[in-house]
Write an enzyme that holds these catalytic residues in place. Sequence first.
Site, PDB file in Angstrom:
ATOM      1  N   GLY A  23       0.818  -1.229  -0.199  1.00 18.48           N
ATOM      2  CA  GLY A  23      -0.047  -0.038   0.156  1.00 18.48           C
ATOM      3  C   GLY A  23       0.753   1.305   0.024  1.00 18.48           C
ATOM      4  O   GLY A  23       1.994   1.158   0.483  1.00 18.48           O
TER       5      GLY A  23
ATOM      6  N   GLN B 246       3.071   9.854   1.261  1.00 15.62           N
ATOM      7  CA  GLN B 246       4.353   9.105   1.399  1.00 15.62           C
ATOM      8  C   GLN B 246       5.268   9.323   0.334  1.00 15.62           C
ATOM      9  O   GLN B 246       6.506   8.984   0.429  1.00 15.62           O
ATOM     10  CB  GLN B 246       4.199   7.827   1.501  1.00 15.62           C
ATOM     11  CG  GLN B 246       3.439   7.154   2.800  1.00 15.62           C
ATOM     12  CD  GLN B 246       3.255   5.757   2.727  1.00 15.62           C
ATOM     13  OE1 GLN B 246       2.256   5.312   2.306  1.00 15.62           O
ATOM     14  NE2 GLN B 246       4.303   5.122   3.627  1.00 15.62           N
TER      15      GLN B 246
ATOM     16  N   CYS C  55       5.083   0.091   7.788  1.00 14.87           N
ATOM     17  CA  CYS C  55       4.711   1.331   6.854  1.00 14.87           C
ATOM     18  C   CYS C  55       6.271   1.625   6.236  1.00 14.87           C
ATOM     19  O   CYS C  55       7.266   1.522   6.747  1.00 14.87           O
ATOM     20  CB  CYS C  55       4.539   2.180   7.829  1.00 14.87           C
ATOM     21  SG  CYS C  55       4.209   3.766   6.883  1.00 14.87           S
ATOM     22  N   LEU C  56       6.065   1.669   4.870  1.00 12.53           N
ATOM     23  CA  LEU C  56       7.111   2.180   3.938  1.00 12.53           C
ATOM     24  C   LEU C  56       8.005   3.584   4.785  1.00 12.53           C
ATOM     25  O   LEU C  56       8.948   3.797   4.427  1.00 12.53           O
ATOM     26  CB  LEU C  56       7.015   2.502   2.666  1.00 12.53           C
ATOM     27  CG  LEU C  56       6.472   1.126   1.821  1.00 12.53           C
ATOM     28  CD1 LEU C  56       5.971   1.471   0.509  1.00 12.53           C
ATOM     29  CD2 LEU C  56       7.561  -0.009   1.843  1.00 12.53           C
TER      30      LEU C  56
ATOM     31  N   HIS D  58      -5.081   1.644   7.065  1.00 11.58           N
ATOM     32  CA  HIS D  58      -3.662   2.078   7.126  1.00 11.58           C
ATOM     33  C   HIS D  58      -3.498   3.281   6.250  1.00 11.58           C
ATOM     34  O   HIS D  58      -3.124   4.466   6.502  1.00 11.58           O
ATOM     35  CB  HIS D  58      -2.717   0.961   6.984  1.00 11.58           C
ATOM     36  CG  HIS D  58      -1.199   1.480   7.143  1.00 11.58           C
ATOM     37  ND1 HIS D  58      -0.383   1.098   8.016  1.00 11.58           N
ATOM     38  CD2 HIS D  58      -0.689   2.287   6.421  1.00 11.58           C
ATOM     39  CE1 HIS D  58       0.688   1.604   7.964  1.00 11.58           C
ATOM     40  NE2 HIS D  58       0.615   2.425   6.840  1.00 11.58           N
ATOM     41  N   GLU D  59      -4.014   2.918   5.183  1.00  7.28           N
ATOM     42  CA  GLU D  59      -3.749   4.141   3.971  1.00  7.28           C
ATOM     43  C   GLU D  59      -4.367   5.430   4.140  1.00  7.28           C
ATOM     44  O   GLU D  59      -4.006   6.224   3.685  1.00  7.28           O
ATOM     45  CB  GLU D  59      -3.751   3.496   2.318  1.00  7.28           C
ATOM     46  CG  GLU D  59      -2.856   2.342   2.313  1.00  7.28           C
ATOM     47  CD  GLU D  59      -1.318   2.379   2.618  1.00  7.28           C
ATOM     48  OE1 GLU D  59      -1.049   3.628   2.317  1.00  7.28           O
ATOM     49  OE2 GLU D  59      -0.602   1.727   2.871  1.00  7.28           O
TER      50      GLU D  59
ATOM     51  N   HIS E 155      -3.194   7.651   6.580  1.00  3.72           N
ATOM     52  CA  HIS E 155      -2.123   8.336   5.982  1.00  3.72           C
ATOM     53  C   HIS E 155      -2.510   9.622   5.382  1.00  3.72           C
ATOM     54  O   HIS E 155      -2.141  10.612   5.431  1.00  3.72           O
ATOM     55  CB  HIS E 155      -1.335   7.609   4.807  1.00  3.72           C
ATOM     56  CG  HIS E 155      -0.256   6.642   5.212  1.00  3.72           C
ATOM     57  ND1 HIS E 155       0.987   7.212   5.769  1.00  3.72           N
ATOM     58  CD2 HIS E 155      -0.014   5.439   5.165  1.00  3.72           C
ATOM     59  CE1 HIS E 155       1.688   6.172   6.262  1.00  3.72           C
ATOM     60  NE2 HIS E 155       1.155   5.326   5.542  1.00  3.72           N
TER      61      HIS E 155
HETATM   62 NI    NI Z   1       2.216   3.437   5.828  1.00  3.42          NI
END
Ligand code: NI
Length: 170
Positions: A46, A51, A93-94, A135-136, A139
């Site tokens: 995701g 991000q 998370c990235l 989660h997304e 963000h």
């Molecule tokens: Ni994330």
Amino acid sequence: MKIHEVVKYPEAVLARRADEVTVFDQKLATLVGEMFDSMYAAQGIGLAAPQIAISQRIAVIDVSFKERPGEKIALINPEIIEREGRQVEEEGCLSLPEIREKVVRAEWVKVRALDVTGKPFEVEGTELLARALQHEIDHLDGVLFIDRISRLKRELVLRKIKKLQKAGEW
Ligand code: NI
């Protein structure tokens, strides 16, 4: 194919509420394609536009990671309209590499969003997909998963990040 760099905590763009998308043009479609490519390049399932330092309400998800093309989801201006149940699983998370913590999420969610042409659709998911959707969408509201863990665990995570920063590994 353009791969965007994923920004890490504590980049300010990650903590800001992203803006609604109002223009559905080729530029948006191209950006969504680049977001999928950037997500795959970073080995993620995701990715939200903040991000990659773009403060707009856009997210891409593929919990099958290229296995099932039909499961690629691009969400523009998404909203969770229904949620049910509870699941507690480890999340990463990235934007927080190497950090993994258990996070409480709804077990099932229904999301309303627009596609890249501006057409509304709904998607629902359980388990990993439900988690990715929550989660997304978090963000897009400037919320990271470490904002959803206990204060003690959060302090330990922030300490670990500081150490990594000092070592030049963040
Ligand atoms: Ni994330």
